[in-house]
Design a protein around this motif. Structure first.
Motif, PDB file in Angstrom:
ATOM      1  N   TYR A  48       0.886  -1.169   0.000  1.00 11.41           N
ATOM      2  CA  TYR A  48       0.000   0.000   0.000  1.00 11.41           C
ATOM      3  C   TYR A  48       0.917   1.209   0.000  1.00 11.41           C
ATOM      4  CZ  TYR A  48      -3.474  -3.384   1.607  1.00 11.41           C
ATOM      5  OH  TYR A  48      -4.299  -4.461   1.719  1.00 11.41           O
ATOM      6  N   THR A  51       4.127   1.049   2.120  1.00 14.51           N
ATOM      7  CA  THR A  51       3.995  -0.004   3.143  1.00 14.51           C
ATOM      8  C   THR A  51       3.919  -1.370   2.471  1.00 14.51           C
ATOM      9  OG1 THR A  51       2.697   1.500   4.510  1.00 14.51           O
ATOM     10  CG2 THR A  51       2.576  -0.837   5.079  1.00 14.51           C
ATOM     11  N   ALA A  53       2.691  -4.723   2.819  1.00 17.55           N
ATOM     12  CA  ALA A  53       1.713  -5.374   3.694  1.00 17.55           C
ATOM     13  C   ALA A  53       1.856  -6.892   3.655  1.00 17.55           C
ATOM     14  CB  ALA A  53       0.299  -4.976   3.285  1.00 17.55           C
ATOM     15  N   PRO A  72      -0.650 -11.329  14.836  1.00 13.44           N
ATOM     16  CA  PRO A  72      -1.136 -10.107  15.465  1.00 13.44           C
ATOM     17  C   PRO A  72      -1.732  -9.145  14.442  1.00 13.44           C
ATOM     18  CG  PRO A  72       1.267 -10.177  15.494  1.00 13.44           C
ATOM     19  CD  PRO A  72       0.811 -11.475  14.929  1.00 13.44           C
ATOM     20  N   SER A  73      -2.416  -8.146  14.936  1.00 15.83           N
ATOM     21  CA  SER A  73      -3.027  -7.135  14.076  1.00 15.83           C
ATOM     22  C   SER A  73      -1.938  -6.463  13.230  1.00 15.83           C
ATOM     23  CB  SER A  73      -3.714  -6.122  14.989  1.00 15.83           C
ATOM     24  OG  SER A  73      -4.293  -5.135  14.212  1.00 15.83           O
ATOM     25  N   GLY A  74      -2.221  -6.293  11.948  1.00 14.01           N
ATOM     26  CA  GLY A  74      -1.275  -5.615  11.073  1.00 14.01           C
ATOM     27  C   GLY A  74      -0.203  -6.518  10.491  1.00 14.01           C
ATOM     28  N   SER A  75      -0.311  -7.836  10.715  1.00 15.85           N
ATOM     29  CA  SER A  75       0.761  -8.729  10.246  1.00 15.85           C
ATOM     30  C   SER A  75       0.591  -9.146   8.789  1.00 15.85           C
ATOM     31  CB  SER A  75       0.861  -9.963  11.156  1.00 15.85           C
ATOM     32  OG  SER A  75      -0.372 -10.643  11.213  1.00 15.85           O
ATOM     33  N   GLY A  76      -0.532  -8.769   8.148  1.00 11.20           N
ATOM     34  CA  GLY A  76      -0.689  -9.053   6.720  1.00 11.20           C
ATOM     35  C   GLY A  76      -1.691 -10.143   6.393  1.00 11.20           C
ATOM     36  N   LYS A  77      -2.438 -10.587   7.401  1.00 12.17           N
ATOM     37  CA  LYS A  77      -3.376 -11.709   7.201  1.00 12.17           C
ATOM     38  C   LYS A  77      -4.484 -11.345   6.217  1.00 12.17           C
ATOM     39  CE  LYS A  77      -4.601 -11.730  11.548  1.00 12.17           C
ATOM     40  NZ  LYS A  77      -3.878 -10.551  12.061  1.00 12.17           N
ATOM     41  N   SER A  78      -5.165 -10.219   6.484  1.00 10.39           N
ATOM     42  CA  SER A  78      -6.270  -9.819   5.599  1.00 10.39           C
ATOM     43  C   SER A  78      -5.760  -9.517   4.200  1.00 10.39           C
ATOM     44  CB  SER A  78      -6.968  -8.571   6.132  1.00 10.39           C
ATOM     45  OG  SER A  78      -7.600  -8.871   7.332  1.00 10.39           O
ATOM     46  N   THR A  79      -4.570  -8.956   4.143  1.00  6.67           N
ATOM     47  CA  THR A  79      -4.003  -8.640   2.834  1.00  6.67           C
ATOM     48  C   THR A  79      -3.803  -9.920   2.024  1.00  6.67           C
ATOM     49  OG1 THR A  79      -2.926  -6.700   3.767  1.00  6.67           O
ATOM     50  CG2 THR A  79      -2.062  -7.511   1.680  1.00  6.67           C
TER      51      THR A  79
HETATM   52  P1  ADP Z   1      -3.981  -7.973   9.553  1.00 10.01           P
HETATM   53  O1  ADP Z   1      -5.090  -8.547   8.743  1.00 10.01           O
HETATM   54  O2  ADP Z   1      -2.936  -8.987   9.928  1.00 10.01           O
HETATM   55  O3  ADP Z   1      -4.444  -7.202  10.754  1.00 10.01           O
HETATM   56  P2  ADP Z   1      -3.557  -6.273   7.255  1.00 10.01           P
HETATM   57  O4  ADP Z   1      -3.302  -7.257   6.174  1.00 10.01           O
HETATM   58  O5  ADP Z   1      -4.918  -5.669   7.319  1.00 10.01           O
HETATM   59  O6  ADP Z   1      -3.169  -6.921   8.656  1.00 10.01           O
HETATM   60  O7  ADP Z   1      -2.518  -5.089   7.148  1.00 10.01           O
HETATM   61  C1  ADP Z   1      -1.133  -5.297   6.903  1.00 10.01           C
HETATM   62  C2  ADP Z   1      -0.445  -3.932   6.854  1.00 10.01           C
HETATM   63  O8  ADP Z   1      -0.948  -3.186   5.755  1.00 10.01           O
HETATM   64  C3  ADP Z   1      -0.655  -3.088   8.076  1.00 10.01           C
HETATM   65  O9  ADP Z   1       0.543  -2.371   8.312  1.00 10.01           O
HETATM   66  C4  ADP Z   1      -1.762  -2.149   7.679  1.00 10.01           C
HETATM   67  O10 ADP Z   1      -1.685  -0.943   8.384  1.00 10.01           O
HETATM   68  C5  ADP Z   1      -1.489  -1.949   6.191  1.00 10.01           C
HETATM   69  N1  ADP Z   1      -2.741  -1.700   5.424  1.00 10.01           N
HETATM   70  C6  ADP Z   1      -3.780  -2.540   5.331  1.00 10.01           C
HETATM   71  N2  ADP Z   1      -4.735  -2.033   4.515  1.00 10.01           N
HETATM   72  C7  ADP Z   1      -4.264  -0.842   4.078  1.00 10.01           C
HETATM   73  C8  ADP Z   1      -4.763   0.182   3.189  1.00 10.01           C
HETATM   74  N3  ADP Z   1      -5.946   0.048   2.592  1.00 10.01           N
HETATM   75  N4  ADP Z   1      -3.990   1.267   2.993  1.00 10.01           N
HETATM   76  C9  ADP Z   1      -2.780   1.391   3.581  1.00 10.01           C
HETATM   77  N5  ADP Z   1      -2.245   0.466   4.407  1.00 10.01           N
HETATM   78  C10 ADP Z   1      -2.970  -0.616   4.659  1.00 10.01           C
END
Ligand code: ADP
Length: 395
Positions: A48, A51, A53, A72-79
């Motif tokens: 992103y 960043t 991700a 943990p939160s922010g580790s890239g799972k949803s991505t």
């Molecule tokens: P998780 O699902 O593990 O909590 P995410 O995959 O949502 O983590 O996010 C991974 C990283 O990408 C984090 O640093 C988050 O802040 C960043 N991030 C996620 N979505 C966006 C976005 N739409 N724009 C900018 N940064 C993003």
């Protein structure tokens, strides 16, 4: 939010001939039936802006398998999940679904079901219309829509709620409808993004059972389940992919990751281990128990990878593995008790290894005599529960 009782017994999903997959050989046999993975990430990176991700992430999920992406939160799972579904572009690598490279395909052409944390139901449409929406968009023949919608609503126990609007449902019920909607298109791959995290504790426990039942009813689909909750991952997943700082830290069966943690992070995130830096006092074979030293205090520990004499390693021990002792134990440490926290069925005692600042946590059954803050005594541990892992450089 009120609890959502099951309204209908679960019914097995009907597979249409076109989507039919080979059945398992025996009930409960978790051996994948196809060698082509249901989904594969090949060195996938997502960014992103500046960043990163997700960095060079690779894993495969077999048909019939549930993989939990845990971290943990922010580790890239949803991505990672969005990269599979096609909601995020990858900057490098490829996504394969059922052996086909889909990296350039839009989400609607990937044939996956996606369930997000906050249900995302259309508020002005009733349950039936919400579930039918994707089928209509795909121009499914009208005569096929009603039976299919009924089938998936019955499967999640929501058929008798078909005429309600989302606001007339509890959170757990809305999440079941979201799952039904994801299943309506008969996907071979179901992606779940923190599906239980918006629910209260009791509903989460109910939905955990629902998801186990769903896995039983749909034995051939692959499920990728994103969660930050280790209990959810351990309860539902065949394998766990542990994510950390946009990278895949480890991937293995839940059993192996828990009982033979490969790293400090795996041991701390899964099971809340404390870490003690030590030195191996001898050559220790992989899988064997051997002596280690911590500032003059000796312990015996199990090494999953083996260790050289004098190698600096870390010990990871979970709070439930320690036991207080008022006499010198066969395998243990002297500690100073700091304080106690009540945690329902256990008391969590925070202590420090004597003569050091190193904290350890010890869980004591509530009915057992607990030590008092300020007391110095011993903790003992079975060497099999002392995991020797590579020492991590401090950040
Ligand atoms: P998780 O699902 O593990 O909590 P995410 O995959 O949502 O983590 O996010 C991974 C990283 O990408 C984090 O640093 C988050 O802040 C960043 N991030 C996620 N979505 C966006 C976005 N739409 N724009 C900018 N940064 C993003």
């Amino acid at each position: 939010m009120s609890a959502a009782p099951r309204q209908q017994p679960l019914a097995p999903v009907r597979q249409t001939p076109a989507r039919q997959t080979p059945a398992r050989q025996t009930p409960g046999d978790h051996t994948p039936v196809s060698t082509v993975p249901a989904v594969a990430l090949r060195d996938v990176s997502v960014a992103y802006g500046s960043t990163i991700a997700l960095a060079e992430c690779s894993f495969e999920v077999a048909r019939g398998e549930t993989l939990a992406l845990l971290g943990p939160s922010g580790s890239g799972k949803s991505t990672a999940l969005k990269a599979i579904a096609g909601f995020e572009d990858v900057v490098a690598g490829d996504v394969e679904i059922d052996g086909r490279t889909v990296t350039a395909l839009p989400p609607r052409d990937r044939g996956v079901g996606f369930v997000v944390q906050h249900y995302a139901l259309f508020p002005h449409m009733n349950v039936r219309a919400n579930v039918a929406f994707g089928l209509k968009a795909r121009r499914t023949p009208r005569a096929d829509i009603t039976p299919r919608v009924n089938e998936v609503l019955r499967m999640v126990g929501m058929l008798s709620y078909a005429d309600r609007l989302p606001r007339e449902l509890s959170g757990g019920q809305q999440q079941r409808v979201a799952i039904a909607r994801a299943l309506a298109g008969q996907p071979d791959l179901l992606l779940l993004d923190e599906p239980l995290s918006a629910l209260d504790t009791r509903l989460r426990e109910e939905m955990l059972i629902e998801l186990q039942q769903l896995r039983h009813d749909l034995p051939d689909i692959a499920i990728v389940h994103v969660t930050h909750d280790q209990a959810e991952a351990l309860a539902l997943a065949d394998r766990i992919a542990l994510m950390r700082n946009a990278r895949l830290e480890a991937i293995d069966t839940a059993e192996n990751l828990f009982h033979r943690p490969p790293s400090e992070f795996a041991a701390t995130f899964l099971g809340g281990a404390d870490i003690l830096p030590v030195r191996a006092l001898d050559h220790i074979d992989a899988g064997a128990v051997g002596p280690v030293d911590h500032g003059g205090a000796g312990l015996r520990a199990r090494s999953s990878r083996g260790a050289r004499r004098d190698q600096q390693v870390s010990l990871a021990v979970r709070p439930w593995a320690w036991e207080f002792s008022r006499t010198v134990p066969d395998n243990g440490l002297e500690v100073d008790v700091v304080d106690l926290q009540w945690r329902g069925s256990t008391r969590h005692v925070r202590a420090r290894v004597a003569h050091t600042d190193l904290p350890i946590g010890v869980d004591v059954p509530v009915l057992r005599d607990a030590p008092r803050p300020g007391e110095r005594l011993w903790v003992r541990v079975d060497p099999a529960d002392v995991h020797m892992v590579p020492a991590e450089k401090s950040a």
